[in-house]
Design an enzyme around this catalytic site. Structure first.
Site, PDB file in Angstrom:
ATOM      1  N   ARG A 152       4.071  35.863  34.633  1.00  0.00           N
ATOM      2  CA  ARG A 152       5.223  34.535  34.343  1.00  0.00           C
ATOM      3  C   ARG A 152       5.602  33.510  35.756  1.00  0.00           C
ATOM      4  NH1 ARG A 152       9.445  36.332  33.721  1.00  0.00           N
ATOM      5  NH2 ARG A 152       9.799  38.676  33.964  1.00  0.00           N
ATOM      6  N   TYR A 200      -0.911  32.193  30.308  1.00  0.00           N
ATOM      7  CA  TYR A 200      -0.365  33.322  30.637  1.00  0.00           C
ATOM      8  C   TYR A 200       0.555  34.179  29.378  1.00  0.00           C
ATOM      9  CZ  TYR A 200       1.968  37.580  31.624  1.00  0.00           C
ATOM     10  OH  TYR A 200       2.670  38.787  31.594  1.00  0.00           O
ATOM     11  N   LYS A 252       9.611  35.274  25.730  1.00  0.00           N
ATOM     12  CA  LYS A 252      10.820  35.016  26.192  1.00  0.00           C
ATOM     13  C   LYS A 252      11.336  33.712  26.665  1.00  0.00           C
ATOM     14  CE  LYS A 252       9.623  39.117  28.462  1.00  0.00           C
ATOM     15  NZ  LYS A 252      10.687  40.336  28.497  1.00  0.00           N
ATOM     16  N   HIS A 293      17.510  41.645  26.490  1.00  0.00           N
ATOM     17  CA  HIS A 293      15.899  41.926  27.047  1.00  0.00           C
ATOM     18  C   HIS A 293      16.180  43.467  27.072  1.00  0.00           C
ATOM     19  CE1 HIS A 293      12.885  42.409  30.614  1.00  0.00           C
ATOM     20  NE2 HIS A 293      12.470  42.123  29.615  1.00  0.00           N
ATOM     21  N   SER A 331      11.589  44.018  34.649  1.00  0.00           N
ATOM     22  CA  SER A 331      10.039  44.867  33.913  1.00  0.00           C
ATOM     23  C   SER A 331      10.245  45.325  35.115  1.00  0.00           C
ATOM     24  CB  SER A 331       9.485  43.301  34.979  1.00  0.00           C
ATOM     25  OG  SER A 331      10.193  42.644  34.018  1.00  0.00           O
ATOM     26  N   CYS A 333      10.038  48.900  34.767  1.00  0.00           N
ATOM     27  CA  CYS A 333      10.631  50.128  35.334  1.00  0.00           C
ATOM     28  C   CYS A 333      10.861  51.093  33.931  1.00  0.00           C
ATOM     29  CB  CYS A 333      12.408  49.546  35.204  1.00  0.00           C
ATOM     30  SG  CYS A 333      12.946  49.087  36.721  1.00  0.00           S
ATOM     31  N   ASP A 385      10.919  45.632  23.953  1.00  0.00           N
ATOM     32  CA  ASP A 385      11.150  43.984  25.330  1.00  0.00           C
ATOM     33  C   ASP A 385      12.783  43.483  24.770  1.00  0.00           C
ATOM     34  OD1 ASP A 385      10.637  43.275  27.466  1.00  0.00           O
ATOM     35  OD2 ASP A 385       9.184  41.246  26.163  1.00  0.00           O
ATOM     36  N   ARG A 392      -2.908  43.365  30.996  1.00  0.00           N
ATOM     37  CA  ARG A 392      -1.980  43.617  29.482  1.00  0.00           C
ATOM     38  C   ARG A 392      -2.454  43.590  29.006  1.00  0.00           C
ATOM     39  NH1 ARG A 392       4.226  42.414  30.447  1.00  0.00           N
ATOM     40  NH2 ARG A 392       4.039  41.826  32.434  1.00  0.00           N
TER      41      ARG A 392
HETATM   42  C1  OXD Z   1       8.301  40.926  31.542  1.00  0.00           C
HETATM   43  C2  OXD Z   1       7.393  41.333  30.016  1.00  0.00           C
HETATM   44  O1  OXD Z   1       7.972  40.439  31.792  1.00  0.00           O
HETATM   45  O2  OXD Z   1       8.331  41.933  29.120  1.00  0.00           O
HETATM   46  O3  OXD Z   1       9.739  41.538  31.235  1.00  0.00           O
HETATM   47  O4  OXD Z   1       6.030  40.681  30.194  1.00  0.00           O
HETATM   48 MN    MN Z   2      10.343  41.927  29.011  1.00  0.00          MN
END
Ligand code: OXD
Ligand code: MN
Length: 603
Positions: A75, A208, A217, A237, A259, A261, A288, A386
């Protein structure tokens, strides 16, 4: 120019598509109907055009590999904008552009960007089609890769289109207008723009996932958080998981972590050996995003608006996440991982032996042990490579995923990565204090973000990159939600990452269930706790340590509240809060002062 077939009676939708097509000038327009036959056709076209590589269908049925441009792998937060009319409505933590500038700048890039390409029309529903939780979007894109990912991540096609028409005819409820073009995939002509007041997203110049799967998002967090404030619900989130107790009763929790964690791993954890006798079972609802509403019972109910995982590959293996290993064994699109000689895939930290050679994520010949000009090992897979996989593949997928009502939430958890300071777990005194805990969340930077490793970044509710409006108003919204609920969930903070002499004190992974067990005991008034200035902390004897070798002194270290460290933390919180000026709700300054006062009197 293009085929004129519009399988919809909805004039607003038709007019909008015509207008966007006039700007982007595609050769053709194709509607995504959600059928397997159409998906299979698109997969074949992608293989023919090299957008996808078909993987070994015996070992990985239905799986493909995609490579993005080398400067289009994550991102791009600096190119992501909230285009509200007033700058103040975007707040100090978002990039802002006026709607007029946003549309003008992006229009210049969109103009003619789809020449010689097909524009796909994807009607999609975030949440079960027809649920009161759900929101409909329509994404126009010139990328087949986007279409195939959206087919995994969302409910798309004919049924959604019919629902959109019905909703519009009955109550004028609109849809989020999502426009995406790869354009030239040029980082200097890339913009990810959100127009919350127009319910519109324009994304151009990227391929991406986080920038282009606009249901994720962009819609489900940035636009939805804005709608949630207006309509009195929360778009967060957060993962959602169910914990089935031995008597068959299931309690659900929602948890926010920045992200990298371990949100995905937690959402599908395997109960550790020592707790197996208790017969717990975990149900994954989402990893997510959580949309949460107050129902007629006065409690908070949540859905996961998505139907897939867009997860980070490196580090995913049978130890860290066996459920995910199973999930991604079929019908999965891999992005930017290493291609092995047997046409399967590999990434750093995956199962099995390290391959001696392959094709790396940039499409170059790769040999194990290769180093770059600075002597650093060359990665086979990008660190942010990913997989996109359907939730239905996951052995722990909840049977309530498609239920229109979602699941009732007993506890909300905020988590971060902190080597010091934050105890393994603590509980807020009440909703307002819990909101303060979320608003003051901080986490150390990982390889996933730009910046100095270990440096603490304030990331309230793990929403700093995703809040679609002024975060001070978002805090007010959280406070007001507490007042609207007869039965608000309890709020907790967790930290799996506390260290002593550089060593992690807590084993993490499946063992985290021991902490969740305490959290649920607190929700059901089954255990007492120790009151400290920061909140309620467990008594060491109340964390079940059966089957792990964790000395009681270690647990005491994990639960310790260090006054000096908290005073330091407050200084940083103060700086963070001050940037919101008079917009910051006074309740949060009050909580700040109360905490300071309690710390002063603490031994
Ligand atoms: C992030 C994702 O970047 O979930 O948080 O891809
Ligand atoms: Mn995320």
């Amino acid at each position: 120019m293009m085929s004129k077939k519009f399988p919809t009676t909805n004039k607003k939708l038709k007019d909008w598509i015509i207008k966007m097509a006039e700007m982007c000038q595609p050769e053709d327009i194709v509607w995504i109907d959600g059928t397997d036959a159409q998906r299979e056709r698109l997969e074949k076209e992608c293989v023919a055009s090299n957008e996808l590589i078909e993987l070994n269908q015996e070992k990985l049925p239905g799986c493909f590999l995609h490579r993005t441009a080398v400067d289009d792998v994550a991102r791009t937060e600096h190119l992501t904008f909230i285009c509200s009319r007033r700058k103040q409505d975007a707040g100090p933590t978002n990039n802002w552009m006026s709607p007029r500038d946003g549309y003008n700048k992006a229009r210049a890039i969109f103009k003619g960007s789809m020449k010689g390409r097909t524009m796909y029309v994807i009607p999609f529903s975030m949440g079960p089609v027809g649920s009161t939780f759900s929101k409909i979007g329509v994404e126009l894109t010139d990328s087949r890769y986007v279409v195939l990912n959206m087919l995994i991540m969302t409910r798309c096609g004919e049924a959604v289109l019919r629902q959109l028409e019905l909703q519009d005819a009955e109550s004028g409820i609109g849809f989020t207008k999502c426009l995406h073009s790869k354009a030239k995939l040029n980082i200097n002509e890339r913009l990810i723009l959100h127009f919350p007041e127009d319910n519109t997203i324009w994304s151009v110049g990227s391929g991406y996932g986080g920038n282009v799967l606009l249901g994720k998002k962009c819609l489900s967090l940035r636009i939805a958080s804005f709608l949630g404030k207006r309509e009195h619900w929360l778009a967060e989130h957060m993962l959602i998981m169910g914990i089935e107790e031995p008597n068959g009763h299931i309690e659900y929790i929602a948890a926010a972590f920045p992200s990298a964690c371990g949100k995905t791993n937690l959402a599908m954890l395997i109960p550790p050996e020592g707790l197996k006798v208790k017969g717990y079972r975990i149900w994954t609802v989402g990893d997510d995003i959580a949309w949460m509403r107050i129902d007629s019972d006065g409690a908070l109910w949540a859905i996961n608006p998505e139907t897939g995982f867009f997860g980070v590959a490196p580090g995913t293996n049978s130890k860290s996440n066996p459920m995910m290993v199973e999930t991604i064994s079929k019908n999965t699109i891999y992005t930017n991982v290493l291609l092995k000689t047997d046409n399967t895939v590999w990434w750093e930290g995956s199962d099995g032996e390290v391959p001696q050679e392959g094709i790396d994520w940039k499409g170059r010949q790769w040999k194990f042990g290769m180093r770059d000009e600075n002597g650093k090992p060359i990665l086979g897979a990008h660190a942010n490579s990913r997989f996109t996989a359907p939730i239905k593949n996951c052995p722990s997928a909840s049977f309530r995923i498609d239920q229109h009502h979602g699941v009732p939430i007993s506890a909300i958890i905020f988590g971060g990565r902190r080597a010091h300071l934050s105890p393994l777990v603590f509980e807020g005194f009440n909703w307002q204090h819990g909101v303060f805990m979320g608003a003051t969340m901080g986490s150390e930077l990982t390889a996933a973000q730009v910046g100095k490793l270990g440096q603490v970044r304030r990331d309230p509710m793990a929403m700093i990159p995703f809040c679609g409006y002024n975060m001070a108003n978002y805090f007010s919204h959280w406070l007001s939600m507490g007042k609207r609920m007869a039965k608000p969930p309890k709020i907790f903070a967790v930290n799996w990452f506390r260290t002593d002499d550089g060593e992690f004190l807590w084993p993490g992974f499946g063992e985290n269930l021991r902490v969740l067990e305490w959290i649920l005991d607190r929700c059901n008034n089954r255990v007492a706790a120790v009151e400290t200035p920061i909140g309620f902390v467990p008594r060491p004897q109340d964390i079940d340590l059966t089957g792990i070798n964790l000395p009681v002194q270690t647990l005491e270290k994990l639960l310790k509240v260090n006054k000096e460290e908290w005073f330091e933390e407050l200084k940083d919180v103060n700086r963070f809060f001050k940037q919101f000026k008079r917009d910051l709700p006074r309740e949060l300054w009050q909580e700040y002062k109360d905490l300071e006062g309690r710390l002063k009197n603490y031994e």
